[in-house]
Design a protein around this motif. Sequence first.
Motif, mmCIF file in Angstrom:
data_model
loop_
_atom_site.group_PDB
_atom_site.id
_atom_site.type_symbol
_atom_site.label_atom_id
_atom_site.label_comp_id
_atom_site.label_asym_id
_atom_site.label_seq_id
_atom_site.Cartn_x
_atom_site.Cartn_y
_atom_site.Cartn_z
ATOM 1 N N GLU A 28 0.834 -1.206 0.000
ATOM 2 C CA GLU A 28 0.000 0.000 0.000
ATOM 3 C C GLU A 28 0.872 1.261 0.000
ATOM 4 O O GLU A 28 0.607 2.209 -0.735
ATOM 5 C CB GLU A 28 -0.807 -0.012 1.300
ATOM 6 C CG GLU A 28 -2.277 0.175 1.138
ATOM 7 C CD GLU A 28 -2.976 0.028 2.483
ATOM 8 O OE1 GLU A 28 -3.549 -1.049 2.708
ATOM 9 O OE2 GLU A 28 -2.920 0.975 3.297
ATOM 10 N N VAL A 29 1.901 1.242 0.833
ATOM 11 C CA VAL A 29 2.794 2.393 0.959
ATOM 12 C C VAL A 29 3.523 2.650 -0.364
ATOM 13 O O VAL A 29 3.629 3.793 -0.820
ATOM 14 C CB VAL A 29 3.800 2.156 2.126
ATOM 15 C CG1 VAL A 29 4.956 3.131 2.054
ATOM 16 C CG2 VAL A 29 3.094 2.273 3.462
ATOM 17 N N ASN A 83 4.130 6.216 -4.958
ATOM 18 C CA ASN A 83 4.464 6.347 -6.372
ATOM 19 C C ASN A 83 3.382 7.128 -7.120
ATOM 20 O O ASN A 83 3.564 7.467 -8.284
ATOM 21 C CB ASN A 83 4.637 4.965 -7.008
ATOM 22 C CG ASN A 83 6.075 4.481 -6.882
ATOM 23 O OD1 ASN A 83 7.022 5.233 -7.158
ATOM 24 N ND2 ASN A 83 6.255 3.251 -6.430
ATOM 25 N N ASN A 84 2.234 7.381 -6.456
ATOM 26 C CA ASN A 84 1.113 8.016 -7.150
ATOM 27 C C ASN A 84 0.601 9.236 -6.371
ATOM 28 O O ASN A 84 1.303 10.225 -6.299
ATOM 29 C CB ASN A 84 0.031 6.963 -7.410
ATOM 30 C CG ASN A 84 0.571 5.873 -8.340
ATOM 31 O OD1 ASN A 84 0.753 6.118 -9.521
ATOM 32 N ND2 ASN A 84 0.871 4.697 -7.790
ATOM 33 N N ASN A 85 -0.611 9.136 -5.778
ATOM 34 C CA ASN A 85 -1.185 10.292 -5.056
ATOM 35 C C ASN A 85 -0.267 10.811 -3.969
ATOM 36 O O ASN A 85 -0.143 12.020 -3.780
ATOM 37 C CB ASN A 85 -2.491 9.894 -4.362
ATOM 38 C CG ASN A 85 -3.566 9.580 -5.350
ATOM 39 O OD1 ASN A 85 -3.421 9.879 -6.530
ATOM 40 N ND2 ASN A 85 -4.640 8.956 -4.882
ATOM 41 N N GLY A 86 0.332 9.888 -3.246
ATOM 42 C CA GLY A 86 1.204 10.278 -2.139
ATOM 43 C C GLY A 86 2.407 11.049 -2.641
ATOM 44 O O GLY A 86 2.877 11.988 -1.990
ATOM 45 N N PRO A 98 -6.012 13.677 2.302
ATOM 46 C CA PRO A 98 -5.614 12.518 1.502
ATOM 47 C C PRO A 98 -4.557 11.615 2.141
ATOM 48 O O PRO A 98 -4.416 10.475 1.744
ATOM 49 C CB PRO A 98 -5.053 13.130 0.216
ATOM 50 C CG PRO A 98 -5.537 14.519 0.199
ATOM 51 C CD PRO A 98 -5.769 14.927 1.615
ATOM 52 N N SER A 99 -3.846 12.117 3.161
ATOM 53 C CA SER A 99 -2.836 11.259 3.764
ATOM 54 C C SER A 99 -3.489 10.075 4.457
ATOM 55 O O SER A 99 -2.851 9.111 4.805
ATOM 56 C CB SER A 99 -1.983 12.034 4.762
ATOM 57 O OG SER A 99 -2.766 12.395 5.867
ATOM 58 N N LYS A 100 -4.813 10.162 4.643
ATOM 59 C CA LYS A 100 -5.534 9.046 5.256
ATOM 60 C C LYS A 100 -5.490 7.800 4.384
ATOM 61 O O LYS A 100 -5.844 6.715 4.843
ATOM 62 C CB LYS A 100 -6.997 9.431 5.482
ATOM 63 C CG LYS A 100 -7.198 10.191 6.765
ATOM 64 C CD LYS A 100 -8.673 10.336 7.065
ATOM 65 C CE LYS A 100 -8.890 11.142 8.317
ATOM 66 N NZ LYS A 100 -10.034 12.018 8.221
ATOM 67 N N THR A 101 -5.100 7.950 3.121
ATOM 68 C CA THR A 101 -5.044 6.785 2.245
ATOM 69 C C THR A 101 -3.937 5.813 2.642
ATOM 70 O O THR A 101 -3.867 4.731 2.127
ATOM 71 C CB THR A 101 -4.871 7.197 0.771
ATOM 72 O OG1 THR A 101 -3.771 8.094 0.722
ATOM 73 C CG2 THR A 101 -6.096 7.875 0.219
ATOM 74 N N THR A 102 -3.064 6.188 3.538
ATOM 75 C CA THR A 102 -2.172 5.180 4.133
ATOM 76 C C THR A 102 -2.484 5.142 5.619
ATOM 77 O O THR A 102 -2.861 6.138 6.208
ATOM 78 C CB THR A 102 -0.666 5.535 3.994
ATOM 79 O OG1 THR A 102 -0.469 6.854 4.484
ATOM 80 C CG2 THR A 102 -0.186 5.411 2.583
ATOM 81 N N ARG A 103 -2.310 3.978 6.177
ATOM 82 C CA ARG A 103 -2.452 3.874 7.633
ATOM 83 C C ARG A 103 -1.296 4.609 8.281
ATOM 84 O O ARG A 103 -0.211 4.685 7.714
ATOM 85 C CB ARG A 103 -2.385 2.403 8.030
ATOM 86 C CG ARG A 103 -3.737 1.736 7.998
ATOM 87 C CD ARG A 103 -3.567 0.282 8.392
ATOM 88 N NE ARG A 103 -3.272 -0.520 7.227
ATOM 89 C CZ ARG A 103 -4.208 -1.048 6.438
ATOM 90 N NH1 ARG A 103 -5.478 -0.837 6.692
ATOM 91 N NH2 ARG A 103 -3.882 -1.781 5.398
ATOM 92 N N ALA A 104 -1.549 5.151 9.465
ATOM 93 C CA ALA A 104 -0.485 5.848 10.183
ATOM 94 C C ALA A 104 -0.307 5.185 11.538
ATOM 95 O O ALA A 104 -1.289 4.908 12.226
ATOM 96 C CB ALA A 104 -0.859 7.312 10.348
#
Length: 232
Positions: free
Chosen positions: A11-12, A17-20, A186-192
């Motif tokens: 996922e990371v 490589n894209n939105n992040g 949008p940073s919510k698209t990865t778990r923290a």
Amino acid sequence: STPVVDKDKEEVTEYFNNNGFERWNKIYSDSDEVNAVQKDIRDGHGQTVDKVLAWIDADGDAAKRTFCDAGCGVGSLTIPLGMRGAKVAASDISKAMTTEAAARTKVALGSDAKRITFQTSDLESLSGSYDTVCCIDVMIHYPTDKMTEMVSKLCSMATNRVIISFAPDTWYYTALKAFGGLFPGPSKTTRAYLHKEEAVIAALKSAGFEVQRTQFTGTNFYFSRLLEATRA
Ligand code: SAM
């Protein structure tokens, strides 16, 4: 044996490589295309980088040392280290990030950029031996049960010291995260993942490292505990 698929890591990699990449490349620049929250995160992160550089400048011998910058992003630490004459091996799990970091380094350092190497790799697959291993704001992508292994990997590559930062797990930040106040947008698209400072210090200790200097940076949306540890 069956290869273990690491969902978090997949996922990371996909995210950065894209939105992040789009999001963080803007945050880690001086572009005006950032909202107030992103600007706050930019300022907080900038303070963390400045604190690392203040330690290194106080030692006054960056040019004599070799550095590994694991999870280098767009090179926010790699480049100022390079400007101080250091040799840096920079790497990141995201190819978009290492490509951007290499391009920025070329612009900032010109022919001196040859002191800096870039590699697209997750930090688990790195090898080599460096005076100082830096890993800034990467641990947030590591679940608690993988943190010790990660710290031990970083320590194994450091002959002298490690400089690492992470979002601290305190009741206050846990509550903020639960209410969505931390890592908004949008940073919510990865778990923290937050980490307990005692747990990180224990991981350093079991790898044979002792904390020497600490710093903390907290703005409205950015929180980072910074530790320098040397071989005991
Ligand atoms: N260290 C940089 C800085 O402070 O400017 C970048 C910080 S950014 C929040 C996190 C970076 O860690 C991203 O560039 C991401 O691709 C990278 N990353 C995440 N997991 C990683 C892993 N397992 N190995 C290497 N890099 C990783």
